[in-house]
Scaffold this motif. Structure first.
Motif, PDB file in Angstrom:
ATOM      1  N   GLN A  62       1.006  -1.316  -0.143  1.00  0.00           N
ATOM      2  CA  GLN A  62       0.068  -0.018  -0.096  1.00  0.00           C
ATOM      3  C   GLN A  62       0.821   1.272   0.057  1.00  0.00           C
ATOM      4  O   GLN A  62       1.767   1.158   0.714  1.00  0.00           O
ATOM      5  CB  GLN A  62      -0.993  -0.038   1.173  1.00  0.00           C
ATOM      6  N   CYS A  63       0.809   2.059  -1.007  1.00  0.00           N
ATOM      7  CA  CYS A  63       1.426   3.225  -1.232  1.00  0.00           C
ATOM      8  C   CYS A  63       0.756   4.556  -1.655  1.00  0.00           C
ATOM      9  O   CYS A  63       0.191   4.037  -2.972  1.00  0.00           O
ATOM     10  CB  CYS A  63       2.715   2.857  -1.771  1.00  0.00           C
ATOM     11  N   ASP A  64       0.698   5.456  -0.995  1.00  0.00           N
ATOM     12  CA  ASP A  64       0.236   6.969  -1.804  1.00  0.00           C
ATOM     13  C   ASP A  64       1.601   7.331  -2.310  1.00  0.00           C
ATOM     14  O   ASP A  64       2.522   8.005  -1.896  1.00  0.00           O
ATOM     15  CB  ASP A  64      -0.330   7.714  -0.695  1.00  0.00           C
ATOM     16  N   VAL A  65       1.566   7.353  -3.766  1.00  0.00           N
ATOM     17  CA  VAL A  65       2.807   7.801  -4.400  1.00  0.00           C
ATOM     18  C   VAL A  65       3.033   9.555  -4.473  1.00  0.00           C
ATOM     19  O   VAL A  65       4.142   9.918  -4.597  1.00  0.00           O
ATOM     20  CB  VAL A  65       2.581   7.653  -5.831  1.00  0.00           C
ATOM     21  N   THR A  66       1.952  10.077  -3.589  1.00  0.00           N
ATOM     22  CA  THR A  66       2.340  11.640  -3.627  1.00  0.00           C
ATOM     23  C   THR A  66       2.909  11.806  -2.126  1.00  0.00           C
ATOM     24  O   THR A  66       3.521  12.990  -1.794  1.00  0.00           O
ATOM     25  CB  THR A  66       0.936  12.282  -3.369  1.00  0.00           C
ATOM     26  N   ASP A  67       3.019  10.569  -1.311  1.00  0.00           N
ATOM     27  CA  ASP A  67       4.150  10.698  -0.236  1.00  0.00           C
ATOM     28  C   ASP A  67       5.362  10.419  -0.435  1.00  0.00           C
ATOM     29  O   ASP A  67       5.578   9.059  -0.668  1.00  0.00           O
ATOM     30  CB  ASP A  67       3.163   9.960   1.092  1.00  0.00           C
ATOM     31  N   GLN A  68       6.363  11.162  -0.451  1.00  0.00           N
ATOM     32  CA  GLN A  68       7.720  10.986  -0.719  1.00  0.00           C
ATOM     33  C   GLN A  68       8.064   9.819   0.174  1.00  0.00           C
ATOM     34  O   GLN A  68       9.004   8.897  -0.380  1.00  0.00           O
ATOM     35  CB  GLN A  68       8.310  12.284  -0.723  1.00  0.00           C
ATOM     36  N   GLU A  69       8.037  10.085   1.528  1.00  0.00           N
ATOM     37  CA  GLU A  69       8.649   8.692   2.233  1.00  0.00           C
ATOM     38  C   GLU A  69       8.042   7.377   2.032  1.00  0.00           C
ATOM     39  O   GLU A  69       8.627   6.223   2.120  1.00  0.00           O
ATOM     40  CB  GLU A  69       8.277   9.164   3.641  1.00  0.00           C
ATOM     41  N   ALA A  92       0.581   5.116 -12.010  1.00  0.00           N
ATOM     42  CA  ALA A  92      -0.530   5.674 -10.965  1.00  0.00           C
ATOM     43  C   ALA A  92      -0.951   7.187 -11.629  1.00  0.00           C
ATOM     44  O   ALA A  92      -0.157   7.987 -12.118  1.00  0.00           O
ATOM     45  CB  ALA A  92      -0.047   6.051  -9.716  1.00  0.00           C
ATOM     46  N   GLY A  93      -2.087   7.235 -12.018  1.00  0.00           N
ATOM     47  CA  GLY A  93      -2.602   8.514 -12.312  1.00  0.00           C
ATOM     48  C   GLY A  93      -4.072   8.843 -11.890  1.00  0.00           C
ATOM     49  O   GLY A  93      -4.846   7.855 -11.654  1.00  0.00           O
ATOM     50  N   VAL A  94      -4.496  10.208 -12.152  1.00  0.00           N
ATOM     51  CA  VAL A  94      -5.967  10.791 -11.635  1.00  0.00           C
ATOM     52  C   VAL A  94      -6.289  11.626 -12.477  1.00  0.00           C
ATOM     53  O   VAL A  94      -5.282  12.392 -13.069  1.00  0.00           O
ATOM     54  CB  VAL A  94      -5.806  11.067 -10.093  1.00  0.00           C
ATOM     55  N   ASN A  95      -7.401  12.150 -12.563  1.00  0.00           N
ATOM     56  CA  ASN A  95      -7.997  13.194 -13.231  1.00  0.00           C
ATOM     57  C   ASN A  95      -9.094  13.828 -12.533  1.00  0.00           C
ATOM     58  O   ASN A  95     -10.152  13.381 -12.550  1.00  0.00           O
ATOM     59  CB  ASN A  95      -8.313  12.713 -14.757  1.00  0.00           C
ATOM     60  N   GLN A 105       0.325  16.272  -8.282  1.00  0.00           N
ATOM     61  CA  GLN A 105       1.224  15.519  -7.391  1.00  0.00           C
ATOM     62  C   GLN A 105       1.266  14.163  -7.810  1.00  0.00           C
ATOM     63  O   GLN A 105       2.420  13.399  -7.898  1.00  0.00           O
ATOM     64  CB  GLN A 105       0.652  15.498  -5.910  1.00  0.00           C
ATOM     65  N   VAL A 106       0.223  13.625  -8.211  1.00  0.00           N
ATOM     66  CA  VAL A 106       0.190  12.152  -8.567  1.00  0.00           C
ATOM     67  C   VAL A 106       0.473  11.982 -10.023  1.00  0.00           C
ATOM     68  O   VAL A 106       1.685  11.069 -10.428  1.00  0.00           O
ATOM     69  CB  VAL A 106      -1.281  11.438  -8.729  1.00  0.00           C
ATOM     70  N   ASN A 107       0.239  12.772 -11.017  1.00  0.00           N
ATOM     71  CA  ASN A 107       0.609  12.497 -12.360  1.00  0.00           C
ATOM     72  C   ASN A 107       2.071  13.188 -12.863  1.00  0.00           C
ATOM     73  O   ASN A 107       2.525  12.805 -13.774  1.00  0.00           O
ATOM     74  CB  ASN A 107      -0.664  13.412 -13.384  1.00  0.00           C
ATOM     75  N   LEU A 108       2.418  14.182 -12.283  1.00  0.00           N
ATOM     76  CA  LEU A 108       3.782  14.386 -12.375  1.00  0.00           C
ATOM     77  C   LEU A 108       4.762  14.481 -11.426  1.00  0.00           C
ATOM     78  O   LEU A 108       5.881  13.806 -11.559  1.00  0.00           O
ATOM     79  CB  LEU A 108       3.646  16.078 -12.732  1.00  0.00           C
ATOM     80  N   THR A 109       4.724  14.934 -10.277  1.00  0.00           N
ATOM     81  CA  THR A 109       5.576  14.842  -9.115  1.00  0.00           C
ATOM     82  C   THR A 109       6.153  13.258  -8.758  1.00  0.00           C
ATOM     83  O   THR A 109       7.165  13.048  -8.805  1.00  0.00           O
ATOM     84  CB  THR A 109       5.147  15.482  -8.053  1.00  0.00           C
ATOM     85  N   SER A 110       4.904  12.312  -8.664  1.00  0.00           N
ATOM     86  CA  SER A 110       5.246  11.079  -8.206  1.00  0.00           C
ATOM     87  C   SER A 110       6.086  10.526  -9.375  1.00  0.00           C
ATOM     88  O   SER A 110       6.848   9.479  -8.920  1.00  0.00           O
ATOM     89  CB  SER A 110       4.120  10.530  -7.994  1.00  0.00           C
ATOM     90  N   VAL A 111       5.842  10.795 -10.451  1.00  0.00           N
ATOM     91  CA  VAL A 111       6.312  10.121 -11.857  1.00  0.00           C
ATOM     92  C   VAL A 111       8.033  10.568 -11.918  1.00  0.00           C
ATOM     93  O   VAL A 111       8.801   9.599 -11.946  1.00  0.00           O
ATOM     94  CB  VAL A 111       5.635  10.448 -13.135  1.00  0.00           C
ATOM     95  N   ILE A 112       8.043  11.923 -11.662  1.00  0.00           N
ATOM     96  CA  ILE A 112       9.647  12.286 -11.465  1.00  0.00           C
ATOM     97  C   ILE A 112      10.198  11.511 -10.292  1.00  0.00           C
ATOM     98  O   ILE A 112      11.357  11.030 -10.493  1.00  0.00           O
ATOM     99  CB  ILE A 112       9.520  13.817 -11.265  1.00  0.00           C
TER     100      ILE A 112
END
Length: 157
Positions: A62-69, A92-95, A105-112
């Motif tokens: 289980q992981c929220d990709v927007t949470d860096q840690e 992972a992606g949302v709209n 945060q989901v679609n760009l930052t977490s991908v980077i």
């Protein structure tokens, strides 16, 4: 790409296109870590995949990709569980037009972040064996619709 015996990490891997990626990788002999923030969907996907493939070839985290840690911890758990990492699928992606900041945060930052973490763990200079990073973006909910609106970027190194 030959994936038999390789280890893959798939964000948003419990449902939709991510789940299709997981199933395709397992079908070709890979071991796969499914990352998803939806615990129920992740556990159900893992159970269904265990019926079709060997249970030890999958792990759900289980992981929220927007949470860096959480994302860093998930990558570390994959290495601890399987001993290596060869493929990262940032799926992972949302709209959500009403919460555009979360969407970014989901679609760009977490991908980077996922890309940099993949490079960190797979880079030969850090003890890895190289690998492939796939960044995918689509509004399609079905793998069959992906050819219509997909941006797929693969970075082998």
């Amino acid at each position: 790409m030959h994936v038999n015996g390789k280890v893959a990490l798939v964000t948003g891997g419990a449902q939709g296109i991510g789940r299709a990626f997981v199933q395709a990788l397992l079908g070709k002999g890979a071991k796969v870590a499914l990352l998803d923030r939806n615990s129920e969907a992740g556990q159900e996907s893992k159970a269904a995949l265990d019926e079709q493939f060997e249970a030890q070839r999958t792990v759900f985290i289980q992981c929220d990709v927007t949470d860096q840690e959480q994302l860093k911890g998930a990558f570390k758990k994959v290495i601890e569980h399987f001993g290596r990492l060869d493929i990262v699928v940032n799926n992972a992606g949302v709209n959500n037009e009403k919460d555009w900041e979360s969407t970014i945060q989901v679609n760009l930052t977490s991908v980077i972040r996922g890309t940099y973490l993949g490079v960190e763990y797979m880079r030969k200079g850090n003890g890895g064996d190289g690998g492939v990073i796939i960044n995918i973006s689509s509004l399609a909910e079905d793998i069959n619709d992906i050819t219509q609106d997909c941006c797929l970027f693969s970075f082998p190194f």
